[in-house]
Design a protein around this motif. Sequence first.
Motif, PDB file in Angstrom:
ATOM      1  N   GLN A   1     -72.702   8.378  21.524  1.00 56.09           N
ATOM      2  CA  GLN A   1     -73.690   9.246  22.146  1.00 56.09           C
ATOM      3  C   GLN A   1     -74.407  10.166  21.166  1.00 56.09           C
ATOM      4  O   GLN A   1     -75.530  10.582  21.408  1.00 56.09           O
ATOM      5  N   ASP A   2     -73.788  10.523  20.054  1.00 50.12           N
ATOM      6  CA  ASP A   2     -74.410  11.430  19.079  1.00 50.12           C
ATOM      7  C   ASP A   2     -75.225  10.641  18.072  1.00 50.12           C
ATOM      8  O   ASP A   2     -74.755   9.642  17.519  1.00 50.12           O
ATOM      9  N   HIS A   3     -76.444  11.094  17.820  1.00 48.79           N
ATOM     10  CA  HIS A   3     -77.336  10.378  16.905  1.00 48.79           C
ATOM     11  C   HIS A   3     -76.730  10.290  15.505  1.00 48.79           C
ATOM     12  O   HIS A   3     -76.376  11.299  14.909  1.00 48.79           O
ATOM     13  N   ARG A   4     -76.607   9.059  15.017  1.00 47.36           N
ATOM     14  CA  ARG A   4     -75.979   8.802  13.720  1.00 47.36           C
ATOM     15  C   ARG A   4     -74.635   9.528  13.627  1.00 47.36           C
ATOM     16  O   ARG A   4     -74.421  10.419  12.805  1.00 47.36           O
ATOM     17  N   THR A   5     -73.763   9.106  14.518  1.00 43.99           N
ATOM     18  CA  THR A   5     -72.435   9.692  14.667  1.00 43.99           C
ATOM     19  C   THR A   5     -71.737   9.877  13.316  1.00 43.99           C
ATOM     20  O   THR A   5     -71.658   8.944  12.524  1.00 43.99           O
ATOM     21  N   LEU A   6     -71.248  11.071  13.078  1.00 40.69           N
ATOM     22  CA  LEU A   6     -70.555  11.354  11.815  1.00 40.69           C
ATOM     23  C   LEU A   6     -69.124  10.820  11.838  1.00 40.69           C
ATOM     24  O   LEU A   6     -68.624  10.320  10.827  1.00 40.69           O
ATOM     25  N   ASN A   7     -68.467  10.953  12.978  1.00 36.95           N
ATOM     26  CA  ASN A   7     -67.085  10.478  13.100  1.00 36.95           C
ATOM     27  C   ASN A   7     -67.074   9.155  13.869  1.00 36.95           C
ATOM     28  O   ASN A   7     -66.623   9.090  15.016  1.00 36.95           O
ATOM     29  N   MET A   8     -67.561   8.112  13.234  1.00 31.21           N
ATOM     30  CA  MET A   8     -67.678   6.823  13.922  1.00 31.21           C
ATOM     31  C   MET A   8     -66.312   6.226  14.235  1.00 31.21           C
ATOM     32  O   MET A   8     -65.355   6.367  13.475  1.00 31.21           O
ATOM     33  N   THR A   9     -66.248   5.539  15.361  1.00 29.71           N
ATOM     34  CA  THR A   9     -65.043   4.825  15.752  1.00 29.71           C
ATOM     35  C   THR A   9     -65.398   3.358  16.005  1.00 29.71           C
ATOM     36  O   THR A   9     -66.578   3.005  16.088  1.00 29.71           O
ATOM     37  N   LYS A  10     -64.397   2.540  16.124  1.00 37.42           N
ATOM     38  CA  LYS A  10     -64.634   1.149  16.501  1.00 37.42           C
ATOM     39  C   LYS A  10     -64.965   1.089  17.991  1.00 37.42           C
ATOM     40  O   LYS A  10     -64.662   2.027  18.743  1.00 37.42           O
TER      41      LYS A  10
END
Length: 489
Positions: free
Chosen positions: A101-110
């Motif tokens: 949901q967050d633009h260019r997520t900093l804490n990306m998950t699988k």
Amino acid sequence: MKKEKISKVILCVLVAFTFLSCLKPKGKEKKEQQLNVLWINADDLGRELACYGNPDVSTPHIDKLASEGILYTNAFSTAPICSTSRSSIITGMYPTYINCQDHRTLNMTKLPEGILPITKYFQKAGYYCTNASSEDFSKNGKEDFNFLNDGLFDGTDWNNRAEGQSFFAQVQIHNPHRLFVKDTENPINPDKVFVPECYPDHPLIRADWAAYLESVQECDRQVGRIMAKLEKEGLSDNTIVILFGDHGRPHLRDKQFLYEGGLQVPLIVKYPKSIQLGTLNNDLISLIDVTATSLDIAGLEVPDYMHGKVFIGDKKDQRDYIFGFRQRAGDAPENMRSISDGRYKLIWNRTADRPWMQLSSYKKLQYPAFTLYHVLNERGELGSPYNLLMAKTKPVIELYDLKNDPLEFSNLAEHKDFKNVKNKLFSTLKTNLKEFEKHMVLEDQATIEKAKKGSAKYYINSLKKQKPELSPNATNEDILKDWEKRLVK
């Protein structure tokens, strides 16, 4: 004599065998008969196209595509910003469910267990999957997904597939994303364009709007080149073409907002040798429905978990609601959700304590209207209803009658005559969010601060390249003068 009779019998058997072979069920030649699927995805493309009724823009190639297929008048993205919307489209899922949901997520998950990008299903079925830039098919097209992945595509150009192999392709068009591209062949006069009434009629707004339309025209040329490539390579008769924008137009109160201008997109579907020439369709469509529909029209099974619905053919599933999602975008953290039944639209501002016009380094750098609104408001010259956007806080609930108020200026949330409409939409939204936000992880304050620092750095570095004469500490008045010098003649 006997040898001649035997020869004739053998010949008859061979002829009969050949004839019967031609009559065998088409399903047994599935690999050869599978249709190619091509997505043409344009950055920030709204419905400002001639085929959608805009008289100020020339889009002959997109118009031709529409005349040969189906034009959808009520298609919407799930989010008004690229990475969130694109994450939804490639998976067929709402962005919060897959924690994108967050633009260019900093804490990306699988992706959550069991959920796969659409390319994995096509590859399993033997398709060659590509992602190319419209300007150079040897280069990767934009991906910008907010989840960890190990590579979703086999290449960039479908010509690298095996002989006889079907393909699923994305071709990404950068235009009309800012910075806008000038159209020297067919320039648009700012004084003669119709500016949507959701913006004030100001020379700077007119100039910026005309520049946007010129960039749309360049997008159209790119579509023409893609379609010419298909035709030249003899693929037109075996390729389904689906054209759409990744979200709404790149203007104030549109991109990054849950109003119609930020979510509504063009959607055109062209079948090979279609008999549905120039058809208009008014069904509610979400871009995640493109995902499910692409699998279905290719003859592949649509996973049960997908939020997207099939909107074409025997398995067509009518959509009742459009849902929209907005979270942090750069240095502008938000938490907004929307629901629309096509007539009424409700927006739930879960961060109502923040202004709509909070700092966005991206908009401060590239949107002249962002600065113009601030300056006119400081001068006391930003009239109603445009000054509504400058409020220090937002209402928790916004409710609009899209038929009578398509610009979404008259909030009916507290109007007693619309109490039942509000309650029904709000209840439906909250109920669905229990499912849609199942895997959502909210960013903590440290992550938000990190995003803000990154945006501040982006602003300073980009300012040096794009507007070296401006100081990072330039006032709104200084920035406005620079915009007027650049755009207003």
